[in-house]
Write a protein that holds these residues in place. Structure first.
Motif, PDB file in Angstrom:
ATOM      1  N   ARG A   1       0.826  -1.199   0.000  1.00 16.99           N
ATOM      2  CA  ARG A   1       0.000   0.000   0.000  1.00 16.99           C
ATOM      3  C   ARG A   1       0.865   1.257   0.000  1.00 16.99           C
ATOM      4  O   ARG A   1       1.902   1.316   0.671  1.00 16.99           O
ATOM      5  CB  ARG A   1      -0.936   0.009   1.207  1.00 16.99           C
ATOM      6  CG  ARG A   1      -1.962  -1.100   1.176  1.00 16.99           C
ATOM      7  CD  ARG A   1      -2.790  -1.153   2.432  1.00 16.99           C
ATOM      8  NE  ARG A   1      -1.951  -1.399   3.597  1.00 16.99           N
ATOM      9  CZ  ARG A   1      -2.431  -1.683   4.802  1.00 16.99           C
ATOM     10  NH1 ARG A   1      -3.726  -1.753   4.996  1.00 16.99           N
ATOM     11  NH2 ARG A   1      -1.614  -1.894   5.811  1.00 16.99           N
ATOM     12  N   THR A   2       0.392   2.238  -0.727  1.00 16.66           N
ATOM     13  CA  THR A   2       1.054   3.530  -0.790  1.00 16.66           C
ATOM     14  C   THR A   2       0.506   4.451   0.297  1.00 16.66           C
ATOM     15  O   THR A   2      -0.508   4.139   0.928  1.00 16.66           O
ATOM     16  CB  THR A   2       0.818   4.181  -2.164  1.00 16.66           C
ATOM     17  OG1 THR A   2      -0.584   4.469  -2.280  1.00 16.66           O
ATOM     18  CG2 THR A   2       1.245   3.256  -3.297  1.00 16.66           C
ATOM     19  N   PRO A   3       1.145   5.617   0.493  1.00 16.97           N
ATOM     20  CA  PRO A   3       0.549   6.591   1.426  1.00 16.97           C
ATOM     21  C   PRO A   3      -0.887   6.948   1.059  1.00 16.97           C
ATOM     22  O   PRO A   3      -1.720   7.149   1.952  1.00 16.97           O
ATOM     23  CB  PRO A   3       1.484   7.798   1.286  1.00 16.97           C
ATOM     24  CG  PRO A   3       2.816   7.194   0.935  1.00 16.97           C
ATOM     25  CD  PRO A   3       2.474   6.048   0.030  1.00 16.97           C
ATOM     26  N   LEU A   4      -1.209   6.966  -0.234  1.00 16.48           N
ATOM     27  CA  LEU A   4      -2.573   7.292  -0.639  1.00 16.48           C
ATOM     28  C   LEU A   4      -3.551   6.213  -0.170  1.00 16.48           C
ATOM     29  O   LEU A   4      -4.670   6.524   0.276  1.00 16.48           O
ATOM     30  CB  LEU A   4      -2.645   7.457  -2.156  1.00 16.48           C
ATOM     31  CG  LEU A   4      -4.014   7.857  -2.719  1.00 16.48           C
ATOM     32  CD1 LEU A   4      -4.475   9.186  -2.114  1.00 16.48           C
ATOM     33  CD2 LEU A   4      -3.974   7.939  -4.241  1.00 16.48           C
ATOM     34  N   HIS A   5      -3.158   4.943  -0.272  1.00 18.21           N
ATOM     35  CA  HIS A   5      -4.008   3.870   0.258  1.00 18.21           C
ATOM     36  C   HIS A   5      -4.345   4.128   1.732  1.00 18.21           C
ATOM     37  O   HIS A   5      -5.502   4.014   2.150  1.00 18.21           O
ATOM     38  CB  HIS A   5      -3.297   2.519   0.159  1.00 18.21           C
ATOM     39  CG  HIS A   5      -3.347   1.858  -1.173  1.00 18.21           C
ATOM     40  ND1 HIS A   5      -2.366   2.029  -2.119  1.00 18.21           N
ATOM     41  CD2 HIS A   5      -4.246   1.001  -1.728  1.00 18.21           C
ATOM     42  CE1 HIS A   5      -2.650   1.307  -3.191  1.00 18.21           C
ATOM     43  NE2 HIS A   5      -3.791   0.667  -2.977  1.00 18.21           N
TER      44      HIS A   5
ATOM     45  N   LEU B   1      -3.905  16.314  -0.598  1.00 18.99           N
ATOM     46  CA  LEU B   1      -2.491  16.691  -0.621  1.00 18.99           C
ATOM     47  C   LEU B   1      -1.661  15.694  -1.427  1.00 18.99           C
ATOM     48  O   LEU B   1      -0.842  16.069  -2.274  1.00 18.99           O
ATOM     49  CB  LEU B   1      -1.963  16.786   0.810  1.00 18.99           C
ATOM     50  CG  LEU B   1      -0.447  16.993   0.977  1.00 18.99           C
ATOM     51  CD1 LEU B   1      -0.020  18.316   0.348  1.00 18.99           C
ATOM     52  CD2 LEU B   1      -0.065  16.944   2.460  1.00 18.99           C
ATOM     53  N   LEU B   2      -1.857  14.400  -1.172  1.00 14.97           N
ATOM     54  CA  LEU B   2      -1.079  13.367  -1.864  1.00 14.97           C
ATOM     55  C   LEU B   2      -1.379  13.354  -3.355  1.00 14.97           C
ATOM     56  O   LEU B   2      -0.474  13.159  -4.187  1.00 14.97           O
ATOM     57  CB  LEU B   2      -1.353  12.002  -1.232  1.00 14.97           C
ATOM     58  CG  LEU B   2      -0.801  11.810   0.193  1.00 14.97           C
ATOM     59  CD1 LEU B   2      -1.398  10.580   0.849  1.00 14.97           C
ATOM     60  CD2 LEU B   2       0.731  11.717   0.155  1.00 14.97           C
ATOM     61  N   LEU B   3      -2.628  13.570  -3.706  1.00 13.22           N
ATOM     62  CA  LEU B   3      -2.984  13.632  -5.126  1.00 13.22           C
ATOM     63  C   LEU B   3      -2.323  14.844  -5.791  1.00 13.22           C
ATOM     64  O   LEU B   3      -1.816  14.750  -6.921  1.00 13.22           O
ATOM     65  CB  LEU B   3      -4.499  13.697  -5.290  1.00 13.22           C
ATOM     66  CG  LEU B   3      -5.266  12.407  -4.971  1.00 13.22           C
ATOM     67  CD1 LEU B   3      -6.773  12.670  -4.968  1.00 13.22           C
ATOM     68  CD2 LEU B   3      -4.928  11.307  -5.971  1.00 13.22           C
ATOM     69  N   GLN B   4      -2.282  15.976  -5.094  1.00 13.25           N
ATOM     70  CA  GLN B   4      -1.628  17.164  -5.643  1.00 13.25           C
ATOM     71  C   GLN B   4      -0.131  16.948  -5.824  1.00 13.25           C
ATOM     72  O   GLN B   4       0.482  17.538  -6.726  1.00 13.25           O
ATOM     73  CB  GLN B   4      -1.882  18.352  -4.716  1.00 13.25           C
ATOM     74  CG  GLN B   4      -3.316  18.850  -4.720  1.00 13.25           C
ATOM     75  CD  GLN B   4      -3.580  19.884  -3.637  1.00 13.25           C
ATOM     76  OE1 GLN B   4      -2.746  20.097  -2.732  1.00 13.25           O
ATOM     77  NE2 GLN B   4      -4.740  20.525  -3.703  1.00 13.25           N
ATOM     78  N   ARG B   5       0.438  16.083  -4.977  1.00 14.29           N
ATOM     79  CA  ARG B   5       1.875  15.804  -5.059  1.00 14.29           C
ATOM     80  C   ARG B   5       2.196  14.643  -6.002  1.00 14.29           C
ATOM     81  O   ARG B   5       3.325  14.160  -6.016  1.00 14.29           O
ATOM     82  CB  ARG B   5       2.429  15.515  -3.668  1.00 14.29           C
ATOM     83  CG  ARG B   5       2.389  16.711  -2.738  1.00 14.29           C
ATOM     84  CD  ARG B   5       3.145  17.908  -3.299  1.00 14.29           C
ATOM     85  NE  ARG B   5       3.168  19.037  -2.404  1.00 14.29           N
ATOM     86  CZ  ARG B   5       4.197  19.342  -1.607  1.00 14.29           C
ATOM     87  NH1 ARG B   5       5.280  18.582  -1.608  1.00 14.29           N
ATOM     88  NH2 ARG B   5       4.130  20.404  -0.823  1.00 14.29           N
ATOM     89  N   GLY B   6       1.203  14.188  -6.750  1.00 22.25           N
ATOM     90  CA  GLY B   6       1.466  13.209  -7.795  1.00 22.25           C
ATOM     91  C   GLY B   6       1.279  11.757  -7.422  1.00 22.25           C
ATOM     92  O   GLY B   6       1.729  10.861  -8.156  1.00 22.25           O
ATOM     93  N   ALA B   7       0.605  11.482  -6.318  1.00 16.39           N
ATOM     94  CA  ALA B   7       0.363  10.084  -5.955  1.00 16.39           C
ATOM     95  C   ALA B   7      -0.447   9.399  -7.055  1.00 16.39           C
ATOM     96  O   ALA B   7      -1.384   9.976  -7.603  1.00 16.39           O
ATOM     97  CB  ALA B   7      -0.378  10.000  -4.623  1.00 16.39           C
ATOM     98  N   ALA B   8      -0.087   8.176  -7.370  1.00 17.27           N
ATOM     99  CA  ALA B   8      -0.770   7.415  -8.434  1.00 17.27           C
ATOM    100  C   ALA B   8      -2.146   6.989  -7.953  1.00 17.27           C
ATOM    101  O   ALA B   8      -2.271   6.174  -7.034  1.00 17.27           O
ATOM    102  CB  ALA B   8       0.057   6.204  -8.826  1.00 17.27           C
ATOM    103  N   VAL B   9      -3.183   7.538  -8.583  1.00 11.63           N
ATOM    104  CA  VAL B   9      -4.546   7.301  -8.125  1.00 11.63           C
ATOM    105  C   VAL B   9      -4.984   5.859  -8.340  1.00 11.63           C
ATOM    106  O   VAL B   9      -5.866   5.355  -7.633  1.00 11.63           O
ATOM    107  CB  VAL B   9      -5.514   8.281  -8.822  1.00 11.63           C
ATOM    108  CG1 VAL B   9      -5.698   7.919 -10.288  1.00 11.63           C
ATOM    109  CG2 VAL B   9      -6.850   8.338  -8.113  1.00 11.63           C
TER     110      VAL B   9
END
Length: 399
Positions: free
Chosen positions: A80-84, A97-105
């Motif tokens: 799992r990623t931080p976004l998970h 925040l994570l989506l703005q920083r480029g986390a893979a959706v």
């Protein structure tokens, strides 16, 4: 903020382990099918600093770590990623925040679950909306073949299910690895609002959902599906109908609903077992009585030539056997290997049932295909009174 369609209060405080327990209402071993072996935060102290900060919900610290070069693609042991983790916790500011920083959706963990799967599992509707706006794939599948819509349906997330239905993807017709659609899962859990939504969307396949509702004992879902056009005599892969499934479980209320809607009690599955065979084998006396009252064939033969009375005798269900005999079942019907109900009762050590059969005219002298009579099959102590003359020995004494 939880989906208002969720089934239990206080879900926003659940840990992942708590959410894992949420599916125990499904009576069809669905935890394995749903891939519910989700790893919780078993050892957050072993994670990297970014994962720990996300798990603890500290946007300021997360921002600082990202500025210092922490990677949004960091993974825990479950992949799992931080976004998970942010989605799992329902932490909207961190997700944004994570989506703005480029986390893979659409990043998938080791079980194939994406952040949108996590949002569906926990019912985080606002988070799911954010993910979908950023292009999260609604058609993503876990290793068990489950989409986020499957999970939303299984757990009764009505609002979220509606949003997922509007997203690009296969929609309600998508089947998981076991062939279940979202409607199957909604029926299994008795999630009527979601089931209504799926049926209205089309492509949900009410026939299969009807069979699942029968197996899970979801009477309200059963009635809803019949009202929405499910075929009352639809069959599963083994040829069983909803009536046969309900009979095998002794669910007389569901059986009455099905019979009232025209279910045919004479239909047989792939092994030629009728609903009455199934009810008798399970020892479900009220179900047997109901089917007999509806005219089920008492001496119907399955693929082994066994009647419902054979199945009752084999299982030692004396009350069921008595009722079948009262209704006119043949006490000496010969089935597979020429075995009668008495042979089967004795083989399996069911003395009271054997005594009942003998008292109702069963012949102890009839032979199986191999020439065996009752004394050759009797179990020690199985039939102490009426059968004793036939348990003397195998030496030929007695008849």
């Amino acid at each position: 903020m939880m989906d208002s369609g969720s089934s239990r209060p206080g879900e926003q405080n659940r840990t992942e382990a708590g959410a894992e327990r949420e599916l125990r209402w499904v009576e069809l071993s669905s935890e394995e099918a749903l891939g519910a072996q989700t790893e919780g935060p078993s050892a957050p102290q072993a994670w990297g600093r970014l994962l720990q900060a996300v798990w603890r919900g500290h946007p300021g610290l997360v921002t600082k770590l990202l500025r210092q070069g922490a990677s949004v693609e960091e993974r825990d042991r479950a992949g799992r990623t931080p976004l998970h983790l942010a989605v799992l916790r329902g932490h909207v500011p961190l997700v944004r925040l994570l989506l703005q920083r480029g986390a893979a959706v659409g990043a998938a963990d080791r079980a194939g679950r994406t952040p949108l799967h996590e949002a569906a599992w926990h019912g985080h509707s606002r988070v799911a909306e954010l993910l979908l706006q950023r292009g999260a794939p609604a058609a993503a599948r876990s290793r068990a073949g489950l989409t986020p819509l499957h999970w939303a349906a299984a757990l009764g997330r009505t609002l979220l299910a509606g949003r997922l239905l509007g997203a690009p993807g296969p929609g309600p017709a998508a089947a998981d690895a076991r062939g279940w659609t979202a409607a199957h899962w909604a029926a299994a859990g008795g999630r009527l609002p979601v089931l209504e939504l799926l049926l209205a969307a089309g492509g949900a396949g009410p026939d299969g959902a009807l069979l699942v509702a029968a197996a899970a004992g979801r009477g309200a879902a059963l009635r809803l599906l019949l009202a929405r056009g499910a075929r009352v005599d639809a069959r599963d892969g083994a040829g069983a109908t909803a009536l046969g499934i309900a009979a095998s479980l002794g669910r007389t209320q569901d059986m009455e609903v099905l019979l009232d809607r025209g279910a045919d009690p004479s239909l047989k599955d792939r092994h030629s077992r009728s609903a009455l065979h199934r009810a008798a084998a399970g020892g479900h006396l009220p179900a047997v009585q109901l089917l007999a009252a509806w005219g089920a064939e008492l001496d119907a033969r399955d693929s082994l030539g066994l009647t419902p009375l054979h199945h009752a005798a084999r299982g030692g269900h004396a009350e069921v056997a008595s009722h079948l005999l009262d209704r006119g079942a043949q006490v000496n019907a010969a089935g597979w290997l020429h075995k009668t109900p008495l042979h089967l009762a004795m083989e399996h050590g069911h003395g009271p049932t054997a005594e009942l059969l003998l008292s109702r005219g069963a012949s102890p002298t009839l032979r199986t295909q191999w020439g065996e009579v009752v004394r050759d099959l009797v179990s020690e102590g199985a039939c102490p009174r009426r059968c004793s003359p036939f348990a003397e020995s195998r030496s030929g004494r007695g008849t």
